[in-house]
Design an enzyme around this catalytic site. Structure first.
Site, mmCIF file in Angstrom:
data_model
loop_
_atom_site.group_PDB
_atom_site.id
_atom_site.type_symbol
_atom_site.label_atom_id
_atom_site.label_comp_id
_atom_site.label_asym_id
_atom_site.label_seq_id
_atom_site.Cartn_x
_atom_site.Cartn_y
_atom_site.Cartn_z
ATOM 1 N N PRO A 290 0.818 -1.222 0.000
ATOM 2 C CA PRO A 290 0.000 0.000 0.000
ATOM 3 C C PRO A 290 0.846 1.264 0.000
ATOM 4 O O PRO A 290 1.887 1.322 0.668
ATOM 5 C CB PRO A 290 -0.792 -0.113 1.313
ATOM 6 C CG PRO A 290 0.076 -0.929 2.206
ATOM 7 C CD PRO A 290 0.887 -1.856 1.325
ATOM 8 N N ARG A 292 -0.723 5.035 -1.167
ATOM 9 C CA ARG A 292 -1.670 6.111 -0.879
ATOM 10 C C ARG A 292 -2.454 5.880 0.420
ATOM 11 O O ARG A 292 -2.635 6.808 1.209
ATOM 12 C CB ARG A 292 -2.658 6.216 -2.059
ATOM 13 C CG ARG A 292 -3.588 7.405 -1.999
ATOM 14 C CD ARG A 292 -4.727 7.261 -3.038
ATOM 15 N NE ARG A 292 -4.236 6.910 -4.349
ATOM 16 C CZ ARG A 292 -3.866 7.796 -5.275
ATOM 17 N NH1 ARG A 292 -3.967 9.080 -5.037
ATOM 18 N NH2 ARG A 292 -3.419 7.375 -6.448
ATOM 19 N N ARG A 332 -1.368 16.786 -8.641
ATOM 20 C CA ARG A 332 -2.489 15.872 -8.898
ATOM 21 C C ARG A 332 -3.670 16.524 -9.629
ATOM 22 O O ARG A 332 -4.192 15.947 -10.588
ATOM 23 C CB ARG A 332 -2.974 15.205 -7.597
ATOM 24 C CG ARG A 332 -1.904 14.345 -6.919
ATOM 25 C CD ARG A 332 -2.443 13.543 -5.746
ATOM 26 N NE ARG A 332 -3.451 12.612 -6.176
ATOM 27 C CZ ARG A 332 -4.750 12.781 -6.015
ATOM 28 N NH1 ARG A 332 -5.214 13.821 -5.370
ATOM 29 N NH2 ARG A 332 -5.588 11.892 -6.489
ATOM 30 N N CYS A 362 3.016 29.842 -14.482
ATOM 31 C CA CYS A 362 2.570 30.329 -15.780
ATOM 32 C C CYS A 362 2.066 29.195 -16.668
ATOM 33 O O CYS A 362 2.714 28.824 -17.655
ATOM 34 C CB CYS A 362 3.708 31.088 -16.454
ATOM 35 S SG CYS A 362 4.312 32.407 -15.413
ATOM 36 N N GLU A 363 0.949 28.612 -16.286
ATOM 37 C CA GLU A 363 0.273 27.560 -17.041
ATOM 38 C C GLU A 363 -1.206 27.663 -16.673
ATOM 39 O O GLU A 363 -1.522 27.754 -15.492
ATOM 40 C CB GLU A 363 0.711 26.149 -16.581
ATOM 41 C CG GLU A 363 2.155 25.795 -16.753
ATOM 42 C CD GLU A 363 2.481 25.287 -18.147
ATOM 43 O OE1 GLU A 363 1.539 24.942 -18.892
ATOM 44 O OE2 GLU A 363 3.670 25.244 -18.467
HETATM 45 C C1 PLP Z 1 2.496 2.700 -6.964
HETATM 46 C C2 PLP Z 1 2.605 1.269 -6.609
HETATM 47 C C3 PLP Z 1 2.025 0.786 -5.431
HETATM 48 C C4 PLP Z 1 1.202 1.650 -4.516
HETATM 49 O O1 PLP Z 1 0.050 2.135 -5.091
HETATM 50 P P1 PLP Z 1 -0.984 3.009 -4.205
HETATM 51 O O2 PLP Z 1 -2.106 3.271 -5.122
HETATM 52 O O3 PLP Z 1 -0.271 4.228 -3.786
HETATM 53 O O4 PLP Z 1 -1.358 2.144 -3.034
HETATM 54 C C5 PLP Z 1 2.212 -0.545 -5.106
HETATM 55 N N1 PLP Z 1 2.942 -1.362 -5.910
HETATM 56 C C6 PLP Z 1 3.505 -0.940 -7.049
HETATM 57 C C7 PLP Z 1 4.278 -1.888 -7.882
HETATM 58 C C8 PLP Z 1 3.361 0.382 -7.437
HETATM 59 O O5 PLP Z 1 3.913 0.799 -8.586
#
Ligand code: PLP
Length: 434
Positions: A290, A292, A332, A362-363
Site C-alpha cells: 500500500p 496512498r 495531482r 505560468c500555465e
Molecule cells: C504505486 C505502486 C504501489 C502503490 O500504489 P498506491 O495506489 O499508492 O497504493 C504498489 N505497488 C507498485 C508496484 C506500485 O507501482
C-alpha cells in the site's frame, strides 16, 4: 453530518466548533499557527494518522504470515519512512534512489521488495548487495539480465514475477495497470513459461508471485478477482515443480478525497484471507504494497492566499483565488484532474464566494480546485486536504520555485522534517560556460 465527520482524515483532522474559533487542527495542532511558524507552502503530516493506517493492515493480518511493504513513491521523506520502519513495515521500492532512502531512514533491507519495469544493471547490483527480500520482475528479458548480474556478484537473486492478471475491464473499468495492453507485468498467459525459465537460471531463486492492478481502487472485487487469477497460476506453477512461497497482491487501495467510500483495509485483508483459505492456500505468506492508503489522508498542504481576482462571472468569467502553492507543489489536480478538498484554516464571518483556487505558475493548467465556495481574504491560510500521498514526491522546481518545507506532528511534538529548499540550491549544480 457535522463538519468534523466530513473531513477526510478524521479523527486526526478536525475543526473546532464555530463558538471556539472554528480553527482547523491536525493531531490537535492549529494549522494556521504552523503556517505562521514555518511559512507556506507547507506540508504537514500526522504521524498518528500514518501509524493508524498501517495498523489497520497489520492488525487484520495478525497471526498470519505476512509483510506490509509501504510503496514509498507515495511519500518518501525520511521521517515518513522512519515512522513505518519503526512499526515493522517493509518497503516497496522502484529505484536505486529509493533503496538509498530506506537505508538512510534505518529501514530493514530484508523487508524490501524491488518493483519497476525498467531496473538498470547498476540498480540490480545495488539491491543484490543490500540483500533485498525480492525482485518483482516484470519481463522475461529482465530475468536474464538479473541472472547475469547476480552471477557476476556470486549471488542468487530472489525473484517474484509480476503477473498482469487481466482482470475484467468491463466489470472494473477503473483499473489501470492490471489489464492487457499496458506496460506493466508479464501477461497471465506467458507466466508459466516465464516461471519455468526463471527456475532454469542458476542466478535466480523463485520465491513468490505478485501483481499490482491500479490505484485509488474503491472496491474489494478487483482484488479478489486478481487473487483468484494469481492462485490459478500458483497451482499451475507448483504442479510444474516450482515452489512459490509468497503471494503479493500489490497496493492501490483508495482513500476518501470527496465522497469515495473505499473499503477499510481490515475488510480488504479479511476478504483476501478468506479467499486464500477457501482455496487451500491459507499457509502462504501474504504481502501488500500500500502507498496512498497509508499516507494520503495523513497530510495537508498549507498555502496562503496572495490575491483575490474577481471575474465578470455574468459574462462566463471566473473568480480567481491565487495562492502561493502551485502545480509544482501538488500536481495531482493538473495531471489527473483530481479533486482535493480545500478548507480555510480559520473561519471568517464574510459570505462565501465561488472561487477557482489557482497557483502562480505560468500555465492555465496550474489549478488546485475549481468552483469552490470559500469565505476568504488575502493573507488567509488554506489547507489542501488528503495531500500526504503523491504530493511532495511528485513536486518539481518549475518556474524556479523551491520545494515546500515539511512538518511531522507526533502527539505534542512538532518536527520540521524537511527544510524549505533555498533558491541557491536550485542552481548550485549549474555552470556558466567559459
Ligand atoms: C504505486 C505502486 C504501489 C502503490 O500504489 P498506491 O495506489 O499508492 O497504493 C504498489 N505497488 C507498485 C508496484 C506500485 O507501482
Amino acid at each position: 453530518m457535522n463538519a468534523e465527520a466530513a473531513l477526510p482524515g478524521a479523527p486526526f483532522l478536525a475543526r473546532d466548533l464555530p463558538g471556539e474559533g472554528g480553527r482547523l487542527r491536525l493531531e490537535g495542532h492549529a494549522l494556521a499557527d504552523l503556517a505562521q511558524r514555518f511559512g507556506t507552502p507547507l506540508f504537514v503530516y500526522s504521524r498518528g494518522a500514518m501509524r493508524s493506517a498501517l495498523a489497520a493492515y497489520q492488525d487484520a493480518l495478525r497471526g498470519r504470515a505476512h509483510l506490509v511493504c509501504y510503496a514509498m513513491k507515495a511519500n518518501s521523506s525520511l521521517a515518513v519512512l522512519q515512522t513505518f520502519a519503526q512499526a515493522g513495515c517493509g518497503f516497496d521500492i522502484v529505484s536505486g534512489g529509493e533503496l538509498a532512502r530506506v537505508q538512510a531512514a534505518g529501514g530493514d533491507l530484508s523487508k524490501v521488495v524491488f518493483s519497476g519495469v525498467g531496473k538498470t544493471r547498476a540498480e540490480m547490483a545495488q539491491a543484490l548487495r543490500a540483500g533485498v527480500r525480492c525482485f518483482n520482475v516484470e519481463s522475461e528479458p529482465e530475468l536474464d539480465t538479473l541472472n547475469a548480474v547476480a552471477l557476476d556478484l556470486g549471488l542468487r537473486a530472489p525473484v517474484s514475477l509480476r503477473v498482469n492478471p487481466d482482470v475484467d475491464a468491463g466489470t472494473h473499468p477503473y483499473i489501470s495497470t492490471g489489464l492487457k495492453g499496458n506496460k506493466f507485468g508479464i501477461a497471465h498467459a506467458d507466466a508459466l513459461a516465464a516461471y519455468r525459465h526463471a527456475a532454469s537460471l542458476p542466478g535466480l531463486r523463485v520465491v513468490g508471485i505478485d501483481c499490482h492492478i491500479g490505484s485509488q481502487i474503491t472496491q474489494t472485487g478487483p482484488y479478489l478477482d486478481a487473487l483468484d487469477r494469481l492462485l490459478d497460476l500458483v497451482e499451475a506453477v507448483e504442479a510444474a515443480g516450482i515452489a512459490i512461497h509468497h503471494v503479493d497482491v500489490g497496493g492501490g487501495l483508495g482513500i476518501t478525497y470527496t465522497d469515495e467510500q473505499p473499503p477499510a483495509a481490515g475488510l480488504l485483508v479479511a476478504e483476501l484471507l478468506h479467499r486464500l483459505d477457501a482455496r487451500g492456500h491459507g499457509h502462504r505468506e501474504l504481502l501488500f504494497e500500500p502507498g496512498r492508503s497509508l499516507v494520503g489522508n495523513a497530510g495537508v498542504l498549507l498555502t496562503e492566499v496572495l490575491v483575490l481576482k474577481p471575474g465578470h462571472v455574468e459574462d462566463g468569467g471566473k473568480n480567481f483565488c491565487i495562492v502561493d502553492a502551485a502545480m509544482n507543489d501538488m500536481v495531482r489536480p493538473a495531471m489527473y484532474q483530481a479533486w482535493m478538498g480545500i478548507e480555510p484554516c480559520e473561519q471568517r464571518a464574510c459570505p462565501a464566494t465561488t472561487w477557482d483556487v489557482v497557483g502562480p505558475v505560468c500555465e492555465s493548467g496550474d489549478w488546485l480546485g475549481h468552483d469552490r465556495s470559500l469565505a476568504v481574504a488575502p493573507g488567509d491560510v488554506l489547507a489542501l486536504l488528503s495531500a500526504g500521498a503523491y504530493g511532495m514526491t511528485m513536486s518539481s522546481n518549475y518556474n524556479t520555485r523551491p520545494r515546500a518545507a515539511e512538518v511531522m506532528l507526533d502527539g505534542a511534538q512538532v518536527h520540521l522534517i524537511r527544510e524549505r529548499e533555498s533558491v541557491a540550491a536550485l542552481f548550485a549544480n549549474e555552470r556558466l560556460t567559459a
